[in-house]
Design an enzyme around this catalytic site. Structure first.
Site, mmCIF file in Angstrom:
data_model
loop_
_atom_site.group_PDB
_atom_site.id
_atom_site.type_symbol
_atom_site.label_atom_id
_atom_site.label_comp_id
_atom_site.label_asym_id
_atom_site.label_seq_id
_atom_site.Cartn_x
_atom_site.Cartn_y
_atom_site.Cartn_z
ATOM 1 N N GLY A 172 -5.894 -1.997 8.370
ATOM 2 C CA GLY A 172 -6.691 -0.783 8.304
ATOM 3 C C GLY A 172 -7.663 -0.619 9.455
ATOM 4 O O GLY A 172 -7.902 0.500 9.920
ATOM 5 N N THR A 194 -0.101 2.486 7.000
ATOM 6 C CA THR A 194 -0.219 1.237 6.256
ATOM 7 C C THR A 194 -0.364 0.110 7.260
ATOM 8 O O THR A 194 -0.047 0.267 8.430
ATOM 9 C CB THR A 194 1.004 1.026 5.343
ATOM 10 O OG1 THR A 194 0.857 -0.215 4.639
ATOM 11 C CG2 THR A 194 2.303 0.983 6.124
ATOM 12 N N GLY A 195 -0.855 -1.026 6.784
ATOM 13 C CA GLY A 195 -1.029 -2.168 7.679
ATOM 14 C C GLY A 195 -2.500 -2.476 7.886
ATOM 15 O O GLY A 195 -3.326 -2.203 7.003
ATOM 16 N N THR A 224 0.865 -1.185 0.000
ATOM 17 C CA THR A 224 0.000 0.000 0.000
ATOM 18 C C THR A 224 0.895 1.227 0.000
ATOM 19 O O THR A 224 1.816 1.322 0.797
ATOM 20 C CB THR A 224 -0.866 0.039 1.282
ATOM 21 O OG1 THR A 224 -1.844 -0.982 1.189
ATOM 22 C CG2 THR A 224 -1.551 1.386 1.463
ATOM 23 N N ARG A 240 -15.717 -4.421 1.863
ATOM 24 C CA ARG A 240 -14.872 -3.949 2.960
ATOM 25 C C ARG A 240 -14.018 -2.754 2.508
ATOM 26 O O ARG A 240 -13.445 -2.753 1.427
ATOM 27 C CB ARG A 240 -13.971 -5.088 3.441
ATOM 28 C CG ARG A 240 -13.023 -4.714 4.589
ATOM 29 C CD ARG A 240 -11.649 -4.327 4.098
ATOM 30 N NE ARG A 240 -10.701 -4.134 5.191
ATOM 31 C CZ ARG A 240 -9.483 -3.643 5.037
ATOM 32 N NH1 ARG A 240 -9.062 -3.283 3.835
ATOM 33 N NH2 ARG A 240 -8.677 -3.488 6.059
ATOM 34 N N VAL A 241 -13.950 -1.764 3.351
ATOM 35 C CA VAL A 241 -13.096 -0.605 3.095
ATOM 36 C C VAL A 241 -12.143 -0.470 4.273
ATOM 37 O O VAL A 241 -12.565 -0.554 5.428
ATOM 38 C CB VAL A 241 -13.951 0.671 2.936
ATOM 39 C CG1 VAL A 241 -13.081 1.913 2.946
ATOM 40 C CG2 VAL A 241 -14.764 0.606 1.649
ATOM 41 N N GLY A 242 -10.884 -0.270 3.987
ATOM 42 C CA GLY A 242 -9.901 -0.139 5.059
ATOM 43 C C GLY A 242 -9.657 1.317 5.425
ATOM 44 O O GLY A 242 -10.512 2.186 5.230
ATOM 45 N N ASP A 243 -8.492 1.575 5.924
ATOM 46 C CA ASP A 243 -8.128 2.931 6.345
ATOM 47 C C ASP A 243 -7.671 3.807 5.182
ATOM 48 O O ASP A 243 -7.777 5.039 5.234
ATOM 49 C CB ASP A 243 -6.991 2.877 7.370
ATOM 50 C CG ASP A 243 -5.746 2.201 6.795
ATOM 51 O OD1 ASP A 243 -5.894 1.184 6.078
ATOM 52 O OD2 ASP A 243 -4.631 2.690 7.047
HETATM 53 C C1 SD4 Z 1 -5.965 -1.858 4.337
HETATM 54 N N1 SD4 Z 1 -4.190 -0.458 5.120
HETATM 55 O O1 SD4 Z 1 -6.740 -2.021 3.403
HETATM 56 C C2 SD4 Z 1 -4.593 -1.300 4.023
HETATM 57 C C3 SD4 Z 1 -3.668 -2.421 3.746
HETATM 58 C C4 SD4 Z 1 -2.227 -2.075 3.736
HETATM 59 O O2 SD4 Z 1 -0.091 -2.565 3.241
HETATM 60 O O3 SD4 Z 1 -1.798 -1.032 4.135
HETATM 61 N N2 SD4 Z 1 -1.372 -2.898 3.284
HETATM 62 O O4 SD4 Z 1 -6.235 -2.162 5.487
#
Ligand code: SD4
Length: 331
Positions: free
Chosen positions: A246, A243-244, A192, A220-223
């Site tokens: 979400g 990142t990571g 990401t 689904r929607v992340g951060d």
């Molecule tokens: C998410 N934050 O969709 C994103 C995934 C991500 O490196 O950052 N991956 O949750």
């Protein structure tokens, strides 16, 4: 002193007083009010972005700066290069699909005037970050999702792209055999892209773009496309991106938190550490997931910190573009 030595001495004093002047300008809060002024010549822009792919993104952002681009152009051009790379499994149309086989993309962008645009769960759009910019510039809204976002793309003359990555498809089919739904993001192997830039005027912008968590639930929607979670920019203070996992970032308004901590006087490094600490304090399973933050303040100081080791970032500063390992809470 012969002529050579005198020259060296003069240069040394010039550089020394330049550094002193830089410090005192920063200390006097000059940088905070630099919005309408030119940066001093020793601060000629900066780009910072997540993970190893950030190196390429930074190059493209820098190219945009050299061509006269503003911070907003820099961030868009930077991540466009990664969105167009269909070998990337975490950004753009080459990304891993959701658990029903659809590749859905999330992106958001913020400029130096506090304007923002975002698209969520959009399909068949090659450059979701550019679409987010169009939402910001051409609509009265901040966020468009799914079919509506796609319809807006078409209205804006964007041709839909139904590219499907054979490799992503294969990985999905392998996953389908067990269909284990574990919304835990591995500590490494992400891509990401969150990218923050300062242009020659000293203005800030940021962007975040992703295909999101692999094999996520449909819808689904992340951060990453959430203003304040995956990205936040305040041109008076600084900018942050995440990142990571979400869900953990959304629960804590992670990027907004980092910027607000900087507003209260923390340097970017301390602010990132503090946001990770907040995530730790709110999650009992923090050992099982990764979150990483990047931040930059108006003076061009940067911060990077993650939950787990393995979070890398790329920094383009003083003409050098390099990958660094972020320090982490767990060692
Ligand atoms: C998410 N934050 O969709 C994103 C995934 C991500 O490196 O950052 N991956 O949750």
């Amino acid at each position: 002193m012969d002529r050579m030595e005198r020259r060296k001495f003069l240069w040394g004093s010039l550089i020394g007083s330049g550094a002193l002047l830089a410090n005192s300008l920063v200390n006097q809060g000059w940088a905070q009010s630099a919005r309408k002024k030119k940066l001093p010549p020793f601060l000629t822009g900066l780009v910072i972005s997540t993970w190893n792919a950030g190196l390429t993104a930074n190059e493209h952002a820098w190219k945009s700066l050299l061509e006269g681009g503003k911070a907003l152009d820099m961030v868009e051009k930077g991540v466009n290069a990664i969105e167009a790379d269909f070998t990337n499994r975490y950004v753009g149309l080459g990304g891993l699909p959701d658990r029903e086989g659809h590749t859905t993309l999330d992106a958001c962008i913020m400029d130096s005037n506090g304007m923002a645009g975002s698209v969520m769960c959009v399909e068949q759009v090659k450059y979701p970050s550019s679409l987010a910019r169009l939402v910001m510039e051409k609509t009265p809204h901040v966020q468009l999702v799914g079919e509506g976002a796609q319809q807006f793309a078409v209205e804006q003359g964007i041709q839909l792209d139904n590219y499907v990555s054979d490799e992503a498809q294969k990985m999905y089919e392998e996953w389908l055999q067990k269909s284990e739904y574990k919304p835990i993001i591995n500590a490494e192997n992400h891509d990401t892209i969150g990218l923050l830039a300062i242009d020659r005027q000293g203005d800030l912008a940021g962007v975040c773009t992703t295909s999101g968590m692999a094999y996520k639930m449909r819808g689904r929607v992340g951060d990453s496309p959430i203003i304040g979670a995956g990205l936040y920019v305040d041109n008076e203070i600084g900018a942050a991106t995440a990142t990571g996992l979400g869900e953990a970032v959304v629960r804590t308004c992670g990027s907004f938190l980092v910027v607000e901590l900087m507003r209260q006087g923390m340097d970017p490094q301390r602010a990132c550490e503090s946001a990770v600490e907040r995530i730790r304090s709110k999650h009992t399973n923090v050992k099982d997931f990764q979150v990483g933050f990047l931040a930059v303040n108006k003076a061009g100081e940067i911060g990077a910190f993650s939950v787990q080791p393995g979070f890398t970032y790329a920094l383009h500063k003083n003409g050098i573009n390099q990958i660094f390992n972020a320090p982490s809470m767990f060692k």
